[in-house]
Design a protein around this motif. Structure first.
Motif, PDB file in Angstrom:
ATOM      1  N   HIS A  87       0.825  -1.206   0.000  1.00  0.00           N
ATOM      2  CA  HIS A  87       0.000   0.000   0.000  1.00  0.00           C
ATOM      3  C   HIS A  87       0.858   1.253   0.000  1.00  0.00           C
ATOM      4  O   HIS A  87       0.568   2.235  -0.697  1.00  0.00           O
ATOM      5  N   GLU A  88       1.941   1.215   0.809  1.00  0.00           N
ATOM      6  CA  GLU A  88       2.819   2.365   0.981  1.00  0.00           C
ATOM      7  C   GLU A  88       2.017   3.599   1.417  1.00  0.00           C
ATOM      8  O   GLU A  88       0.992   3.474   2.064  1.00  0.00           O
ATOM      9  N   THR A  93       0.613   5.324  -3.310  1.00  0.00           N
ATOM     10  CA  THR A  93      -0.594   4.505  -3.207  1.00  0.00           C
ATOM     11  C   THR A  93      -1.481   4.662  -4.435  1.00  0.00           C
ATOM     12  O   THR A  93      -1.936   3.679  -5.021  1.00  0.00           O
ATOM     13  N   GLU A  94      -1.711   5.888  -4.843  1.00  0.00           N
ATOM     14  CA  GLU A  94      -2.594   6.136  -5.988  1.00  0.00           C
ATOM     15  C   GLU A  94      -1.978   5.604  -7.276  1.00  0.00           C
ATOM     16  O   GLU A  94      -2.692   5.055  -8.136  1.00  0.00           O
ATOM     17  N   ARG A  96      -0.083   3.027  -7.553  1.00  0.00           N
ATOM     18  CA  ARG A  96      -0.236   1.574  -7.526  1.00  0.00           C
ATOM     19  C   ARG A  96      -1.680   1.169  -7.828  1.00  0.00           C
ATOM     20  O   ARG A  96      -1.920   0.155  -8.486  1.00  0.00           O
ATOM     21  N   ARG A  97      -2.610   1.950  -7.341  1.00  0.00           N
ATOM     22  CA  ARG A  97      -4.009   1.654  -7.630  1.00  0.00           C
ATOM     23  C   ARG A  97      -4.282   1.743  -9.128  1.00  0.00           C
ATOM     24  O   ARG A  97      -5.002   0.918  -9.696  1.00  0.00           O
ATOM     25  N   ILE A 113      -3.675  -4.747  -3.632  1.00  0.00           N
ATOM     26  CA  ILE A 113      -2.850  -3.830  -2.850  1.00  0.00           C
ATOM     27  C   ILE A 113      -3.119  -4.094  -1.378  1.00  0.00           C
ATOM     28  O   ILE A 113      -4.282  -4.185  -0.960  1.00  0.00           O
ATOM     29  N   ARG A 117       0.416  -0.774   5.286  1.00  0.00           N
ATOM     30  CA  ARG A 117       1.502  -0.147   4.541  1.00  0.00           C
ATOM     31  C   ARG A 117       2.378  -1.156   3.806  1.00  0.00           C
ATOM     32  O   ARG A 117       2.708  -0.989   2.639  1.00  0.00           O
TER      33      ARG A 117
END
Length: 217
Positions: A87-88, A93-94, A96-97, A113, A117
């Protein structure tokens, strides 16, 4: 991953039933150990370590960066692919999404994800204390590796405060702590401790998805 390693991975991947693509070797160590523990508690969940030994599964560490270049890296093999992404914290995060959405649009591929974190956040402080003789507390989005590295350093009764160490030294010790967490501590996690840290059964859901992909043809 260099050219030779990539060629070897592709060769092994060609024989496997599913590719499990993760950010690094620490993630692989975590998943191997946690899946062994959960499989022993619930045989319906796959033992990833055993699947790997049998050649049914190949782990692929992509290094945590340049994810877009890995989205179609193994598409020509026609194998199911499972991506597990940390997730980080924003803005990663965005990003990766967005990439996960692309991957999930591919047939036979699934990208998830983590809700926490990173995988270290799924470990239980009790297991860390039992193995390392240190007490730590952290939430779902704390940098667990750094917290543990600092505590281990201070437990060694060093004269120089952690805060005064060079960044390079802190990073090196954090890297060692992460390796220890994902191997020694992960091996010490019981099914009960896993459930306490993962009450929603997120890890079990990852394993179930991998098992389904491995038997999807």
């Amino acid at each position: 991953m260099d050219h030779a390693q990539n060629a070897n991975t592709r060769g092994a991947a060609g024989q496997a039933r599913v590719l499990v693509i993760v950010e690094g070797t620490n993630d692989i160590e975590f998943l191997r150990r946690i899946s062994v523990t959960l499989h022993a508690d619930d045989s319906s969940l796959p033992n990833l370590a055993e699947m790997e030994l049998q050649g049914e599964l190949v782990f692929v560490p992509f290094g945590g960066s340049n994810l877009p270049t890995w989205t179609y890296r193994f598409a020509s093999l026609g194998k199911p692919e499972f991506f597990l992404l940390d997730h980080e914290v924003p803005p990663e995060t965005e990003q990766r999404r967005e990439q996960a959405e692309v991957i999930n649009g591919r047939p036979g591929c699934r990208a998830l994800i983590t809700r926490k974190r990173s995988l270290e956040n799924y470990l239980h402080p009790q297991a860390i204390q039992e193995v390392g003789q240190i007490e730590v507390a952290f939430s779902d989005f704390c940098p667990v590796g750094t917290i543990v590295a600092k505590k281990l350093y201070e437990n060694g009764l060093h004269d120089r405060p952690w805060e005064l160490l060079a960044r390079r030294s802190q990073n090196r010790q954090t890297s060692r702590a992460k390796r220890w967490l994902n191997t020694t501590v992960a091996s010490h996690m019981t099914a009960d401790l896993i459930r306490q840290r993962d009450s929603d059964g997120e890890i079990a859901a990852w394993l179930t998805t991998i098992g389904q992909l491995a038997h999807s043809d």
